[in-house]
Design a protein around this motif. Structure first.
Motif, mmCIF file in Angstrom:
data_model
loop_
_atom_site.group_PDB
_atom_site.id
_atom_site.type_symbol
_atom_site.label_atom_id
_atom_site.label_comp_id
_atom_site.label_asym_id
_atom_site.label_seq_id
_atom_site.Cartn_x
_atom_site.Cartn_y
_atom_site.Cartn_z
ATOM 1 N N GLU A 47 -5.039 -12.915 -1.066
ATOM 2 C CA GLU A 47 -3.994 -12.965 -2.090
ATOM 3 C C GLU A 47 -2.809 -12.083 -1.710
ATOM 4 O OE1 GLU A 47 -3.505 -12.441 -6.901
ATOM 5 O OE2 GLU A 47 -5.203 -11.515 -5.900
ATOM 6 N N GLY A 48 -3.092 -10.882 -1.238
ATOM 7 C CA GLY A 48 -2.024 -9.977 -0.812
ATOM 8 C C GLY A 48 -1.232 -10.541 0.359
ATOM 9 N N PHE A 49 -1.947 -11.133 1.295
ATOM 10 C CA PHE A 49 -1.293 -11.714 2.460
ATOM 11 C C PHE A 49 -0.391 -12.867 2.056
ATOM 12 C CE2 PHE A 49 -1.196 -14.423 6.254
ATOM 13 C CZ PHE A 49 -0.617 -13.527 7.134
ATOM 14 N N ILE A 50 -0.868 -13.722 1.173
ATOM 15 C CA ILE A 50 -0.067 -14.853 0.704
ATOM 16 C C ILE A 50 1.160 -14.351 -0.060
ATOM 17 C CG2 ILE A 50 -0.052 -16.823 -0.900
ATOM 18 C CD1 ILE A 50 -3.019 -17.273 0.017
ATOM 19 N N ARG A 51 0.982 -13.322 -0.852
ATOM 20 C CA ARG A 51 2.116 -12.734 -1.590
ATOM 21 C C ARG A 51 3.163 -12.195 -0.600
ATOM 22 N NH1 ARG A 51 -0.487 -10.442 -5.403
ATOM 23 N NH2 ARG A 51 -1.115 -8.627 -4.204
ATOM 24 N N ASP A 52 2.690 -11.572 0.499
ATOM 25 C CA ASP A 52 3.614 -11.069 1.521
ATOM 26 C C ASP A 52 4.397 -12.198 2.165
ATOM 27 O OD1 ASP A 52 2.722 -8.520 1.005
ATOM 28 O OD2 ASP A 52 1.466 -8.383 2.813
ATOM 29 N N MET A 97 -6.028 -3.503 -6.731
ATOM 30 C CA MET A 97 -6.305 -3.224 -5.323
ATOM 31 C C MET A 97 -7.401 -2.164 -5.175
ATOM 32 S SD MET A 97 -3.315 -2.562 -2.603
ATOM 33 C CE MET A 97 -3.646 -2.552 -0.868
ATOM 34 N N GLN A 98 -8.316 -2.429 -4.245
ATOM 35 C CA GLN A 98 -9.404 -1.488 -4.004
ATOM 36 C C GLN A 98 -8.834 -0.150 -3.530
ATOM 37 O OE1 GLN A 98 -12.012 -2.440 -0.780
ATOM 38 N NE2 GLN A 98 -13.567 -1.010 -1.465
ATOM 39 N N GLY A 99 -9.274 0.916 -4.153
ATOM 40 C CA GLY A 99 -8.810 2.251 -3.796
ATOM 41 C C GLY A 99 -7.629 2.714 -4.627
ATOM 42 N N ARG A 100 -7.071 1.843 -5.458
ATOM 43 C CA ARG A 100 -5.912 2.198 -6.279
ATOM 44 C C ARG A 100 -6.224 3.390 -7.181
ATOM 45 N NH1 ARG A 100 -2.907 4.395 -8.934
ATOM 46 N NH2 ARG A 100 -1.384 3.607 -10.416
ATOM 47 N N PHE A 109 3.293 -0.461 -9.312
ATOM 48 C CA PHE A 109 1.967 0.169 -9.444
ATOM 49 C C PHE A 109 1.061 -0.675 -10.350
ATOM 50 C CE2 PHE A 109 3.394 4.279 -7.670
ATOM 51 C CZ PHE A 109 2.274 4.600 -6.927
ATOM 52 N N GLN A 110 1.613 -1.176 -11.447
ATOM 53 C CA GLN A 110 0.812 -2.009 -12.348
ATOM 54 C C GLN A 110 0.345 -3.276 -11.652
ATOM 55 O OE1 GLN A 110 3.306 -2.641 -15.759
ATOM 56 N NE2 GLN A 110 2.992 -0.561 -16.542
ATOM 57 N N GLY A 111 1.195 -3.854 -10.824
ATOM 58 C CA GLY A 111 0.831 -5.061 -10.092
ATOM 59 C C GLY A 111 -0.235 -4.817 -9.034
ATOM 60 N N LEU A 112 -0.380 -3.561 -8.614
ATOM 61 C CA LEU A 112 -1.371 -3.217 -7.589
ATOM 62 C C LEU A 112 -2.626 -2.576 -8.175
ATOM 63 C CD1 LEU A 112 1.079 -1.817 -4.874
ATOM 64 C CD2 LEU A 112 -0.111 -4.017 -4.855
ATOM 65 N N ASP A 113 -2.734 -2.553 -9.505
ATOM 66 C CA ASP A 113 -3.894 -1.936 -10.155
ATOM 67 C C ASP A 113 -5.224 -2.527 -9.695
ATOM 68 O OD1 ASP A 113 -2.788 0.114 -11.580
ATOM 69 O OD2 ASP A 113 -2.601 -1.020 -13.445
ATOM 70 N N ILE A 146 3.884 1.227 -1.270
ATOM 71 C CA ILE A 146 2.817 1.654 -2.177
ATOM 72 C C ILE A 146 1.490 1.012 -1.797
ATOM 73 C CG2 ILE A 146 2.030 1.617 -4.582
ATOM 74 C CD1 ILE A 146 5.076 1.816 -5.351
ATOM 75 N N SER A 147 1.495 -0.296 -1.463
ATOM 76 C CA SER A 147 0.233 -0.935 -1.075
ATOM 77 C C SER A 147 -0.287 -0.348 0.232
ATOM 78 C CB SER A 147 0.379 -2.454 -0.981
ATOM 79 O OG SER A 147 1.257 -2.822 0.047
ATOM 80 N N ASN A 148 0.610 0.037 1.152
ATOM 81 C CA ASN A 148 0.165 0.705 2.377
ATOM 82 C C ASN A 148 -0.404 2.087 2.075
ATOM 83 O OD1 ASN A 148 0.766 -1.386 4.094
ATOM 84 N ND2 ASN A 148 2.745 -0.571 4.718
ATOM 85 N N ALA A 149 0.189 2.787 1.115
ATOM 86 C CA ALA A 149 -0.339 4.101 0.729
ATOM 87 C C ALA A 149 -1.751 3.964 0.174
ATOM 88 C CB ALA A 149 0.578 4.760 -0.302
ATOM 89 N N ILE A 150 -1.999 2.910 -0.581
ATOM 90 C CA ILE A 150 -3.344 2.660 -1.113
ATOM 91 C C ILE A 150 -4.291 2.256 0.015
ATOM 92 C CG2 ILE A 150 -4.728 1.182 -2.622
ATOM 93 C CD1 ILE A 150 -2.154 0.936 -4.418
ATOM 94 N N ARG A 151 -3.862 1.305 0.801
ATOM 95 C CA ARG A 151 -4.705 0.740 1.863
ATOM 96 C C ARG A 151 -5.061 1.773 2.929
ATOM 97 N NH1 ARG A 151 -1.519 -3.546 3.033
ATOM 98 N NH2 ARG A 151 -2.508 -4.758 1.397
ATOM 99 N N TYR A 152 -4.100 2.622 3.313
ATOM 100 C CA TYR A 152 -4.310 3.533 4.435
ATOM 101 C C TYR A 152 -4.442 4.994 4.003
ATOM 102 C CZ TYR A 152 -2.914 -0.680 6.847
ATOM 103 O OH TYR A 152 -2.830 -1.975 7.294
#
Length: 177
Positions: A90-95, A128-131, A122-126, A161-167
């Motif tokens: 889903e994230g990849f498709i959104r990108d 995401m694993q690790g958020r 931030f609300q849209g990434l709630d 922000i998604s990179n901060a969560i992911r990494y």
């Protein structure tokens, strides 16, 4: 060439081909550009299909081993892994959609409300694993009105922000941005 009365006459026409040469040169340049764009498109399609296929293959494999699972705990663990793969897709498709929009849109300058924009992201990434392990400490110092393209700025913030969560540093209980 014609001879008449001992004299040689030449018959012909003179035509200015400068414009034709210029058009021909532009056509050649455009063809080179198109070839380059086609190569980039082929590369993009190859990478994209690979990036889409990996999570799908993972999900298919997890479905097969879930069928063989003997306990509810195992099934739940496999379902969680499937969920992660689907969120990755889903994230990849959104990108991809964001990239596509960005390349076709006209730049529109509007006043930017950083706090609102960042909070919405931030609300849209709630999901995401690790958020939940990333604490947001956002402080905006507004000394003057800031104008930019809201959509493009949101794409940049979303990626950051998604990179901060992911990494994030996963060994810590909490990371912050």
């Amino acid at each position: 060439k014609v001879q008449y009365g001992g004299r040689v006459y030449h018959d012909g026409a003179i035509r200015d081909v400068t414009k034709l040469k210029e058009v021909d040169q532009r056509l050649m340049e455009r063809n080179e550009e198109l070839e380059k764009v086609n190569q980039e498109l082929d590369s993009f399609v190859y990478r994209t299909s690979h990036d889409l296929r990996a999570p799908l293959a993972s999900i298919l494999g997890l479905i097969n081993i879930t069928r063989l699972a003997s306990s509810e705990t195992e099934r739940t663990q496999y379902l969680d892994l499937m969920d992660q793969s689907i969120l990755k897709l889903e994230g990849f498709i959104r990108d991809i959609i964001g990239y596509s929009r960005n390349s076709r849109m006209e730049v529109k300058y509007t006043p930017i409300d950083f706090e609102e924009s960042i909070e919405t992201i931030f609300q849209g990434l709630d999901y995401m694993q690790g958020r939940e392990q990333l604490v947001q400490r956002i402080q905006v110092r507004k000394s003057c009105e800031f104008y930019s393209d809201q959509i493009r700025l949101d794409i940049i913030f979303n990626n950051m922000i998604s990179n901060a969560i992911r990494y994030r540093e996963k060994s810590r209980d909490q990371s912050f941005l």
